[in-house]
Design a protein around this motif. Structure first.
Motif, PDB file in Angstrom:
ATOM      1  N   SER A   1     -46.178  65.515 114.737  1.00 60.04           N
ATOM      2  CA  SER A   1     -45.741  66.441 113.697  1.00 60.04           C
ATOM      3  C   SER A   1     -44.990  65.619 112.661  1.00 60.04           C
ATOM      4  CB  SER A   1     -44.834  67.513 114.315  1.00 60.04           C
ATOM      5  OG  SER A   1     -44.212  68.268 113.304  1.00 60.04           O
TER       6      SER A   1
ATOM      7  N   GLY B   1     -44.134  66.463 109.384  1.00 55.62           N
ATOM      8  CA  GLY B   1     -43.296  67.110 108.366  1.00 55.62           C
ATOM      9  C   GLY B   1     -42.309  68.078 109.003  1.00 55.62           C
TER      10      GLY B   1
ATOM     11  N   ASP C   1     -43.600  71.590 109.333  1.00 53.22           N
ATOM     12  CA  ASP C   1     -44.899  71.818 109.979  1.00 53.22           C
ATOM     13  C   ASP C   1     -44.876  73.132 110.747  1.00 53.22           C
ATOM     14  OD1 ASP C   1     -45.801  69.394 109.161  1.00 53.22           O
ATOM     15  OD2 ASP C   1     -45.786  68.447 111.136  1.00 53.22           O
TER      16      ASP C   1
ATOM     17  N   THR D   1     -42.262  76.600 114.077  1.00 51.56           N
ATOM     18  CA  THR D   1     -41.958  75.221 113.681  1.00 51.56           C
ATOM     19  C   THR D   1     -41.766  74.342 114.913  1.00 51.56           C
ATOM     20  OG1 THR D   1     -40.740  76.164 111.823  1.00 51.56           O
ATOM     21  CG2 THR D   1     -40.308  73.840 112.331  1.00 51.56           C
TER      22      THR D   1
ATOM     23  N   PRO E   1     -50.104  71.046 114.640  1.00 50.16           N
ATOM     24  CA  PRO E   1     -50.167  71.305 113.204  1.00 50.16           C
ATOM     25  C   PRO E   1     -51.455  70.750 112.592  1.00 50.16           C
ATOM     26  CG  PRO E   1     -48.226  69.963 113.762  1.00 50.16           C
ATOM     27  CD  PRO E   1     -49.047  70.090 114.978  1.00 50.16           C
TER      28      PRO E   1
ATOM     29  N   SER F   1     -49.459  68.417 107.252  1.00 46.51           N
ATOM     30  CA  SER F   1     -48.022  68.250 107.045  1.00 46.51           C
ATOM     31  C   SER F   1     -47.762  67.928 105.585  1.00 46.51           C
ATOM     32  CB  SER F   1     -47.484  67.082 107.878  1.00 46.51           C
ATOM     33  OG  SER F   1     -47.811  67.243 109.236  1.00 46.51           O
TER      34      SER F   1
END
Ligand SMILES: Cc1cc2nc3c(=O)[nH]c(=O)nc-3n(C[C@H](O)[C@H](O)[C@H](O)COP(=O)(O)OP(=O)(O)OC[C@H]3O[C@@H](n4cnc5c(N)ncnc54)[C@H](O)[C@@H]3O)c2cc1C
Length: 291
Positions: free
Chosen positions: A57, A59, A62, A106, A147, A150
């Motif tokens: 992940s 970001g 995300d 998240t 995700p 990102s």
């Protein structure tokens, strides 16, 4: 193009542009390892599983899609049909099986060595995700997808403005942990009351504004019902230097925050990311607010 209004950065010359990272869609089976109450309204659930071996992940905002089990039915990932699908799924489980309820959450923290993923649930009282989290216990299984992409926002802005409600807290907490120690962060969060403030690690130069829905008479206003976040945003003094503003929460509330950021504080749209994480009266809502 009007030469009086050139874009703030000629194409490809913006040194602080947001990087987009794509990942192939993948569904994973995970199971609950720990459940921990952080505040009365925030529940942390840590998941584990071998499927998390290649989880990444990039970001802070995300999201994964939770693929929620049907109550009373042991969870299995939806099976793809025989052979490769003609075109990959857009976001979610492989096609073919019954479609589970899906909700966006998240990735708050990921421990690659332990293969553990933590997700924080803002408990709001109704809905398949809320119901599932409230009764989750060690060993319960569910799926996640993503995700898929990102947005990697550079860390070297002079300031970082983070705005949101309870649902934005996991992303805000993650960003505050990831920012360098010398960063300047300005944080505006709306929660029910002082007990709903989670402990947050943060850079030294962080200014918090906590906004409470609870009134003196004990009544608590509905989340996302007031212009509280927008008012707090509009009354900010725009800090010197170049910054990035991120906001997430209830759809109407965040649309108003965005108007303040662009219309009142005068931030360039390329330095604003605002997302509707939920919408009053709508189930499973997700939308990015632009323009
Ligand atoms: C990119 C992204 C990341 C997100 N990350 C998180 C996260 O990390 N943690 C988190 O808790 N949420 C997060 N959310 C928000 C979460 O997906 C929604 O709150 C979702 O609607 C919850 O699903 P549900 O099944 O509980 O309720 P739904 O079935 O979707 O909705 C049922 C009812 O509850 C209302 N409702 C939904 N959410 C709230 C709320 N927060 N407060 C008050 N009423 C609400 C709806 O308006 C509807 O009337 C994120 C959303 C997005 C788009």
């Amino acid at each position: 193009m009007n030469p009086m209004n050139p874009p703030p950065f000629p194409p490809d010359s913006d040194p602080r542009s947001v990087q987009r990272v794509r990942q192939p869609p993948k569904a994973r089976l995970i199971e609950v390892r720990r459940v921990r109450r952080i505040t009365p309204s925030l529940l942390s659930i840590t998941f584990g599983g071998d499927d998390l071996g290649d989880f990444t992940s990039a970001g802070f905002d995300d999201h994964v899609k939770l693929l929620l089990p049907t109550p009373g039915v042991p969870f299995e990932l939806p099976r793809p049909p025989d052979g490769p699908p003609p075109s990959g799924p857009r976001d979610g489980p492989p096609p073919g099986g019954p479609r589970p309820n899906m909700r966006d959450y998240t990735p708050r923290r990921f421990d690659a060595q332990a293969r553990e993923l933590e997700i924080e649930f803002a408990m709001h009282g109704s809905g398949p995700a809320d119901d599932w989290a409230r009764t989750a216990k060690v060993g319960d299984r569910l799926g996640i997808a993503g995700p898929r992409g990102s947005f990697v926002v550079p860390m070297d802005f002079e300031w970082h403005l983070l705005i949101g409600d309870d649902t934005a807290l996991p992303a805000i907490a993650r960003r505050l942990e990831e920012l360098p120690a010398e960063a300047r962060a300005i944080v505006i969060v709306e929660v029910d009351g002082p007990d709903d403030r989670p402990p947050l690690a943060h850079p030294v130069r962080t200014e918090f504004t906590w906004l409470y829905r609870a009134a003196r008479d004990g009544r608590i206003a509905d989340a996302g019902a007031a212009r509280t976040l927008a008012q707090a945003t509009g009354s900010l003094q725009r800090p010197a230097g170049e910054g990035y503003a991120w906001a997430a929460g209830e759809s109407t509330a965040i649309a108003e925050v965005r108007r303040e950021l662009v219309g009142v504080l005068g931030l360039d749209k390329s330095r604003v990311r605002a997302a509707a994480y939920w919408k009053r009266g709508a189930t499973g809502h997700h939308e990015k607010l632009e323009g």
